[in-house]
Motif scaffolding. Structure first.
Motif, PDB file in Angstrom:
ATOM      1  N   ALA A  11      -3.185   7.273  -3.480  1.00 10.25           N
ATOM      2  CA  ALA A  11      -3.634   6.303  -2.478  1.00 10.25           C
ATOM      3  C   ALA A  11      -2.459   5.405  -2.092  1.00 10.25           C
ATOM      4  CB  ALA A  11      -4.781   5.465  -3.026  1.00 10.25           C
ATOM      5  N   PHE A  12      -2.500   4.909  -0.877  1.00  9.46           N
ATOM      6  CA  PHE A  12      -1.395   4.132  -0.319  1.00  9.46           C
ATOM      7  C   PHE A  12      -1.894   2.805   0.239  1.00  9.46           C
ATOM      8  CE2 PHE A  12      -0.621   8.630   0.042  1.00  9.46           C
ATOM      9  CZ  PHE A  12       0.665   8.782  -0.429  1.00  9.46           C
ATOM     10  N   ASP A  13      -0.956   1.880   0.451  1.00 12.03           N
ATOM     11  CA  ASP A  13      -1.286   0.608   1.085  1.00 12.03           C
ATOM     12  C   ASP A  13      -0.968   0.620   2.574  1.00 12.03           C
ATOM     13  OD1 ASP A  13      -2.392  -0.781  -1.077  1.00 12.03           O
ATOM     14  OD2 ASP A  13      -0.410  -1.262  -1.858  1.00 12.03           O
ATOM     15  N   SER A  14      -0.249   1.655   3.034  1.00 14.16           N
ATOM     16  CA  SER A  14       0.057   1.724   4.463  1.00 14.16           C
ATOM     17  C   SER A  14       0.054   3.174   4.938  1.00 14.16           C
ATOM     18  CB  SER A  14       1.422   1.086   4.764  1.00 14.16           C
ATOM     19  OG  SER A  14       2.477   1.953   4.391  1.00 14.16           O
ATOM     20  N   THR A  15      -0.318   3.347   6.183  1.00 15.82           N
ATOM     21  CA  THR A  15      -0.322   4.669   6.796  1.00 15.82           C
ATOM     22  C   THR A  15       1.090   5.231   6.859  1.00 15.82           C
ATOM     23  OG1 THR A  15      -2.257   4.078   8.099  1.00 15.82           O
ATOM     24  CG2 THR A  15      -0.980   5.963   8.875  1.00 15.82           C
ATOM     25  N   HIS A  16       2.061   4.364   7.110  1.00 13.82           N
ATOM     26  CA  HIS A  16       3.465   4.799   7.173  1.00 13.82           C
ATOM     27  C   HIS A  16       3.872   5.483   5.864  1.00 13.82           C
ATOM     28  CE1 HIS A  16       7.756   4.774   8.054  1.00 13.82           C
ATOM     29  NE2 HIS A  16       7.941   4.239   6.865  1.00 13.82           N
ATOM     30  N   LEU A  47      -5.825   6.678   4.529  1.00 11.94           N
ATOM     31  CA  LEU A  47      -5.395   8.041   4.216  1.00 11.94           C
ATOM     32  C   LEU A  47      -4.934   8.156   2.767  1.00 11.94           C
ATOM     33  CD1 LEU A  47      -3.260   8.851   7.380  1.00 11.94           C
ATOM     34  CD2 LEU A  47      -5.572   9.639   6.872  1.00 11.94           C
ATOM     35  N   SER A  48      -5.271   9.275   2.157  1.00 10.48           N
ATOM     36  CA  SER A  48      -4.794   9.618   0.815  1.00 10.48           C
ATOM     37  C   SER A  48      -4.302  11.048   0.832  1.00 10.48           C
ATOM     38  CB  SER A  48      -5.919   9.482  -0.212  1.00 10.48           C
ATOM     39  OG  SER A  48      -6.236   8.136  -0.419  1.00 10.48           O
ATOM     40  N   ILE A  49      -3.602  11.421  -0.227  1.00 11.45           N
ATOM     41  CA  ILE A  49      -3.108  12.793  -0.368  1.00 11.45           C
ATOM     42  C   ILE A  49      -3.672  13.368  -1.657  1.00 11.45           C
ATOM     43  CG2 ILE A  49      -1.076  14.234  -0.809  1.00 11.45           C
ATOM     44  CD1 ILE A  49       0.485  12.390   1.054  1.00 11.45           C
ATOM     45  N   GLN A  50      -4.210  14.559  -1.546  1.00  8.31           N
ATOM     46  CA  GLN A  50      -4.736  15.289  -2.692  1.00  8.31           C
ATOM     47  C   GLN A  50      -3.725  16.378  -3.052  1.00  8.31           C
ATOM     48  OE1 GLN A  50      -9.112  16.359  -3.096  1.00  8.31           O
ATOM     49  NE2 GLN A  50      -8.264  18.194  -2.203  1.00  8.31           N
ATOM     50  N   VAL A  63       8.097  10.696  -5.494  1.00  4.81           N
ATOM     51  CA  VAL A  63       7.674   9.348  -5.117  1.00  4.81           C
ATOM     52  C   VAL A  63       8.679   8.308  -5.624  1.00  4.81           C
ATOM     53  CG1 VAL A  63       5.917   7.587  -5.628  1.00  4.81           C
ATOM     54  CG2 VAL A  63       5.223   9.853  -4.839  1.00  4.81           C
ATOM     55  N   LYS A  64       9.138   8.473  -6.866  1.00  2.00           N
ATOM     56  CA  LYS A  64      10.094   7.514  -7.440  1.00  2.00           C
ATOM     57  C   LYS A  64      11.479   7.643  -6.805  1.00  2.00           C
ATOM     58  CE  LYS A  64       7.765   6.731 -11.768  1.00  2.00           C
ATOM     59  NZ  LYS A  64       7.743   6.852 -13.220  1.00  2.00           N
ATOM     60  N   GLU A  65      11.971   8.873  -6.674  1.00  2.00           N
ATOM     61  CA  GLU A  65      13.307   9.080  -6.098  1.00  2.00           C
ATOM     62  C   GLU A  65      13.395   8.593  -4.658  1.00  2.00           C
ATOM     63  OE1 GLU A  65      14.379  13.199  -6.490  1.00  2.00           O
ATOM     64  OE2 GLU A  65      14.722  13.032  -8.648  1.00  2.00           O
ATOM     65  N   GLU A  66      12.327   8.782  -3.912  1.00  3.78           N
ATOM     66  CA  GLU A  66      12.324   8.426  -2.489  1.00  3.78           C
ATOM     67  C   GLU A  66      11.721   7.039  -2.247  1.00  3.78           C
ATOM     68  OE1 GLU A  66      13.856  10.195  -0.248  1.00  3.78           O
ATOM     69  OE2 GLU A  66      14.309  11.856  -1.595  1.00  3.78           O
ATOM     70  N   THR A  67      11.429   6.321  -3.317  1.00  2.00           N
ATOM     71  CA  THR A  67      10.824   4.985  -3.279  1.00  2.00           C
ATOM     72  C   THR A  67       9.657   4.878  -2.286  1.00  2.00           C
ATOM     73  OG1 THR A  67      12.522   4.133  -1.762  1.00  2.00           O
ATOM     74  CG2 THR A  67      12.893   3.795  -4.118  1.00  2.00           C
ATOM     75  N   VAL A  68       8.726   5.810  -2.432  1.00  2.00           N
ATOM     76  CA  VAL A  68       7.496   5.775  -1.640  1.00  2.00           C
ATOM     77  C   VAL A  68       6.572   4.755  -2.298  1.00  2.00           C
ATOM     78  CG1 VAL A  68       5.497   7.090  -0.841  1.00  2.00           C
ATOM     79  CG2 VAL A  68       7.744   8.202  -0.986  1.00  2.00           C
ATOM     80  N   GLU A  69       6.041   3.834  -1.510  1.00  2.00           N
ATOM     81  CA  GLU A  69       5.149   2.805  -2.035  1.00  2.00           C
ATOM     82  C   GLU A  69       3.730   3.354  -2.086  1.00  2.00           C
ATOM     83  OE1 GLU A  69       5.620  -0.807   0.206  1.00  2.00           O
ATOM     84  OE2 GLU A  69       7.790  -0.495   0.296  1.00  2.00           O
ATOM     85  N   ILE A  70       3.194   3.443  -3.304  1.00  2.00           N
ATOM     86  CA  ILE A  70       1.834   3.962  -3.479  1.00  2.00           C
ATOM     87  C   ILE A  70       0.956   2.916  -4.145  1.00  2.00           C
ATOM     88  CG2 ILE A  70       2.658   6.351  -3.644  1.00  2.00           C
ATOM     89  CD1 ILE A  70       2.020   6.220  -6.664  1.00  2.00           C
ATOM     90  N   ARG A  71      -0.345   3.035  -3.942  1.00  2.00           N
ATOM     91  CA  ARG A  71      -1.311   2.180  -4.638  1.00  2.00           C
ATOM     92  C   ARG A  71      -1.500   2.709  -6.049  1.00  2.00           C
ATOM     93  NH1 ARG A  71      -4.932  -2.313  -4.334  1.00  2.00           N
ATOM     94  NH2 ARG A  71      -4.109  -2.393  -2.239  1.00  2.00           N
ATOM     95  N   GLY A  72      -1.548   4.057  -6.167  1.00  2.00           N
ATOM     96  CA  GLY A  72      -1.712   4.676  -7.470  1.00  2.00           C
ATOM     97  C   GLY A  72      -2.066   6.143  -7.338  1.00  2.00           C
ATOM     98  N   ILE A  73      -2.076   6.823  -8.478  1.00  2.00           N
ATOM     99  CA  ILE A  73      -2.493   8.221  -8.553  1.00  2.00           C
ATOM    100  C   ILE A  73      -3.762   8.242  -9.396  1.00  2.00           C
ATOM    101  CG2 ILE A  73      -1.893  10.555  -9.314  1.00  2.00           C
ATOM    102  CD1 ILE A  73       1.048   9.828  -8.819  1.00  2.00           C
ATOM    103  N   TYR A  74      -4.765   8.959  -8.907  1.00  2.00           N
ATOM    104  CA  TYR A  74      -6.102   8.918  -9.499  1.00  2.00           C
ATOM    105  C   TYR A  74      -6.637  10.310  -9.819  1.00  2.00           C
ATOM    106  CZ  TYR A  74      -5.860   4.280  -7.414  1.00  2.00           C
ATOM    107  OH  TYR A  74      -5.469   3.018  -7.057  1.00  2.00           O
ATOM    108  N   ARG A  75      -7.514  10.337 -10.825  1.00  2.00           N
ATOM    109  CA  ARG A  75      -8.247  11.550 -11.185  1.00  2.00           C
ATOM    110  C   ARG A  75      -9.724  11.244 -10.980  1.00  2.00           C
ATOM    111  NH1 ARG A  75      -6.582  12.305 -16.351  1.00  2.00           N
ATOM    112  NH2 ARG A  75      -8.147  10.874 -17.114  1.00  2.00           N
ATOM    113  N   ASN A  76     -10.440  12.181 -10.397  1.00  2.00           N
ATOM    114  CA  ASN A  76     -11.871  12.006 -10.171  1.00  2.00           C
ATOM    115  C   ASN A  76     -12.635  12.430 -11.425  1.00  2.00           C
ATOM    116  OD1 ASN A  76     -14.378  11.614  -9.095  1.00  2.00           O
ATOM    117  ND2 ASN A  76     -14.212  13.198  -7.530  1.00  2.00           N
TER     118      ASN A  76
END
Length: 85
Positions: A11-16, A47-50, A63-76
Motif C-alpha cells: 500500500a502507498f500514500d501517493s499515486t505517484h 491504488l495498491s500492488i499485489q 523498494v529500498k534501493e529505489e527509495t519508493v515510499e510505501i505505507r507497508g506490505i500486508y498479508r491477508n
C-alpha cells in the motif's frame, strides 16, 4: 501437486509512488497486479500492488534501493490484513 500461491499487498500514500513501484517491479519482471487498495488497509492512495509471496525479498530490495515510499506490505489473513514489512 497443485501449489496455491500466496499474494501480498503493498500500500502507498501517493499515486505517484504506486505507479513508480509498478514500473520498477515490472521492469524487474516481477508478476504484479495494480488494484484498488482493500478497505482493510488504511492508506493515502487508492491504488495498491499485489505480488506473490515468493517475490518478497526482491520487492523489498527494489523498494529500498529505489527509495519508493510505501505505507507497508500486508498479508491477508482470516481476520483482515496484517503488516509484515
Amino acid at each position: 501437486m497443485n501449489t496455491i500461491k500466496e499474494w501480498l499487498v503493498i500500500a502507498f500514500d501517493s499515486t505517484h509512488q504506486a505507479l513508480r513501484a509498478e514500473m520498477l517491479l515490472e521492469y524487474a519482471e516481477i508478476e504484479i497486479d495494480l488494484f484498488p487498495t482493500p478497505k482493510g488497509i488504511t492508506a493515502g492512495c487508492a491504488l495498491s500492488i499485489q505480488f506473490q509471496k515468493e517475490d518478497l525479498a526482491n520487492v523489498v530490495r527494489i523498494v529500498k534501493e529505489e527509495t519508493v515510499e510505501i505505507r507497508g506490505i500486508y498479508r491477508n489473513e482470516v481476520h483482515g490484513y496484517v503488516t509484515i514489512e
